[in-house]
Write a protein that holds these residues in place. Structure first.
Motif, PDB file in Angstrom:
ATOM      1  N   GLN A  22       0.826  -1.197   0.000  1.00  0.00           N
ATOM      2  CA  GLN A  22       0.000   0.000   0.000  1.00  0.00           C
ATOM      3  C   GLN A  22       0.865   1.253   0.000  1.00  0.00           C
ATOM      4  O   GLN A  22       0.524   2.234  -0.635  1.00  0.00           O
ATOM      5  N   ASN A  23       1.935   1.265   0.752  1.00  0.00           N
ATOM      6  CA  ASN A  23       2.841   2.396   0.862  1.00  0.00           C
ATOM      7  C   ASN A  23       4.267   1.905   0.641  1.00  0.00           C
ATOM      8  O   ASN A  23       4.987   1.640   1.603  1.00  0.00           O
ATOM      9  N   PRO A  24       4.680   1.766  -0.598  1.00  0.00           N
ATOM     10  CA  PRO A  24       6.008   1.193  -0.846  1.00  0.00           C
ATOM     11  C   PRO A  24       7.126   2.068  -0.293  1.00  0.00           C
ATOM     12  O   PRO A  24       7.052   3.287  -0.318  1.00  0.00           O
ATOM     13  N   VAL A  25       8.139   1.401   0.233  1.00  0.00           N
ATOM     14  CA  VAL A  25       9.342   2.064   0.718  1.00  0.00           C
ATOM     15  C   VAL A  25      10.465   1.631  -0.208  1.00  0.00           C
ATOM     16  O   VAL A  25      10.702   0.439  -0.396  1.00  0.00           O
ATOM     17  N   GLU A  26      11.132   2.616  -0.801  1.00  0.00           N
ATOM     18  CA  GLU A  26      12.238   2.332  -1.718  1.00  0.00           C
ATOM     19  C   GLU A  26      13.540   2.725  -1.038  1.00  0.00           C
ATOM     20  O   GLU A  26      13.665   3.842  -0.528  1.00  0.00           O
ATOM     21  N   ILE A  27      14.498   1.815  -0.991  1.00  0.00           N
ATOM     22  CA  ILE A  27      15.802   2.101  -0.395  1.00  0.00           C
ATOM     23  C   ILE A  27      16.868   1.860  -1.448  1.00  0.00           C
ATOM     24  O   ILE A  27      16.907   0.787  -2.061  1.00  0.00           O
ATOM     25  N   THR A  28      17.712   2.863  -1.650  1.00  0.00           N
ATOM     26  CA  THR A  28      18.854   2.707  -2.549  1.00  0.00           C
ATOM     27  C   THR A  28      20.116   3.051  -1.775  1.00  0.00           C
ATOM     28  O   THR A  28      20.099   3.894  -0.871  1.00  0.00           O
ATOM     29  N   ALA A  29      21.208   2.379  -2.130  1.00  0.00           N
ATOM     30  CA  ALA A  29      22.488   2.593  -1.465  1.00  0.00           C
ATOM     31  C   ALA A  29      23.590   2.047  -2.362  1.00  0.00           C
ATOM     32  O   ALA A  29      23.331   1.292  -3.296  1.00  0.00           O
ATOM     33  N   THR A  44      24.848   1.183   3.150  1.00  0.00           N
ATOM     34  CA  THR A  44      25.911   2.181   3.264  1.00  0.00           C
ATOM     35  C   THR A  44      26.150   2.870   1.921  1.00  0.00           C
ATOM     36  O   THR A  44      25.906   2.291   0.863  1.00  0.00           O
ATOM     37  N   GLY A  45      26.633   4.086   2.007  1.00  0.00           N
ATOM     38  CA  GLY A  45      27.001   4.854   0.834  1.00  0.00           C
ATOM     39  C   GLY A  45      25.812   5.497   0.147  1.00  0.00           C
ATOM     40  O   GLY A  45      25.057   4.831  -0.535  1.00  0.00           O
ATOM     41  N   ASN A  46      25.647   6.793   0.358  1.00  0.00           N
ATOM     42  CA  ASN A  46      24.579   7.554  -0.321  1.00  0.00           C
ATOM     43  C   ASN A  46      23.210   6.892  -0.176  1.00  0.00           C
ATOM     44  O   ASN A  46      22.486   6.714  -1.155  1.00  0.00           O
ATOM     45  N   LYS A  60      24.707   6.064   6.192  1.00  0.00           N
ATOM     46  CA  LYS A  60      24.517   4.691   6.663  1.00  0.00           C
ATOM     47  C   LYS A  60      23.153   4.561   7.329  1.00  0.00           C
ATOM     48  O   LYS A  60      22.752   5.418   8.122  1.00  0.00           O
ATOM     49  N   VAL A  61      22.462   3.470   7.018  1.00  0.00           N
ATOM     50  CA  VAL A  61      21.194   3.140   7.666  1.00  0.00           C
ATOM     51  C   VAL A  61      21.254   1.679   8.088  1.00  0.00           C
ATOM     52  O   VAL A  61      21.570   0.802   7.274  1.00  0.00           O
ATOM     53  N   VAL A  62      20.955   1.433   9.377  1.00  0.00           N
ATOM     54  CA  VAL A  62      20.919   0.074   9.916  1.00  0.00           C
ATOM     55  C   VAL A  62      19.484  -0.213  10.348  1.00  0.00           C
ATOM     56  O   VAL A  62      18.916   0.522  11.152  1.00  0.00           O
TER      57      VAL A  62
END
Length: 151
Positions: A22-29, A44-46, A60-62
């Motif tokens: 319903q609410n897509p989350v897009e993560i790029t790195a 990590t990285g941008n 960085k996102v953990v």
């Protein structure tokens, strides 16, 4: 008045990734590592996390997940030069930790929140999403300051 809740509402979706259809989350790195033993996904990285209501940018996102697997998010931590943005406002700091169980967001390290009505700066910001209370706290590293536009 600075409306922190609008900025952070999108992070709630990260605690309920099964609703991603319903609410897509897009993560790029630049890089992604998942460690099944420690139950962490490390981007990590941008890193750019895009949800329909908020965009998070950080070096960085953990994401720590529970026994339910990667859709059972226990915490979300962005570090480095963290930038949270919505159409209404921007917030920056050195570290942002979202705790879905406690429904809090803790932004630390040279926090700046800006919207058309003003800017608030301080060492630390704690947002309680259940109560709607946002608390800026001063410390040895500085006081809380605000500049507001009046009509």
């Amino acid at each position: 008045m600075i409306r922190i809740l609008a900025l952070l509402a999108g992070l709630l979706a990260l605690s309920a990734l099964p609703a991603a259809a319903q609410n897509p989350v897009e993560i790029t790195a630049d890089n992604f590592t998942i460690n099944e033993e420690s139950q962490e996904g490390v981007f990590t990285g941008n890193v750019v996390v895009i949800h329909p209501s908020v965009t998070v940018r950080a070096p960085k996102v953990v994401i720590t997940y529970g026994e339910g697997g990667t859709s059972d998010i226990e915490s979300f931590e962005a570090t480095g030069n963290v930038h949270l943005e919505t159409p209404e406002q921007d917030a920056t700091g050195e570290r942002a930790v979202f705790d879905p169980a406690a429904r809090t967001l803790h932004l630390t390290g040279n926090v700046v929140v800006t919207n058309p009505s003003g800017t608030v700066r301080g060492p630390e910001l704690l947002v309680n999403l259940d109560t709607g209370v946002s608390t800026f706290t001063g410390s040895q590293s500085g006081r809380v300051t605000g500049t507001f536009t009046t009509e």
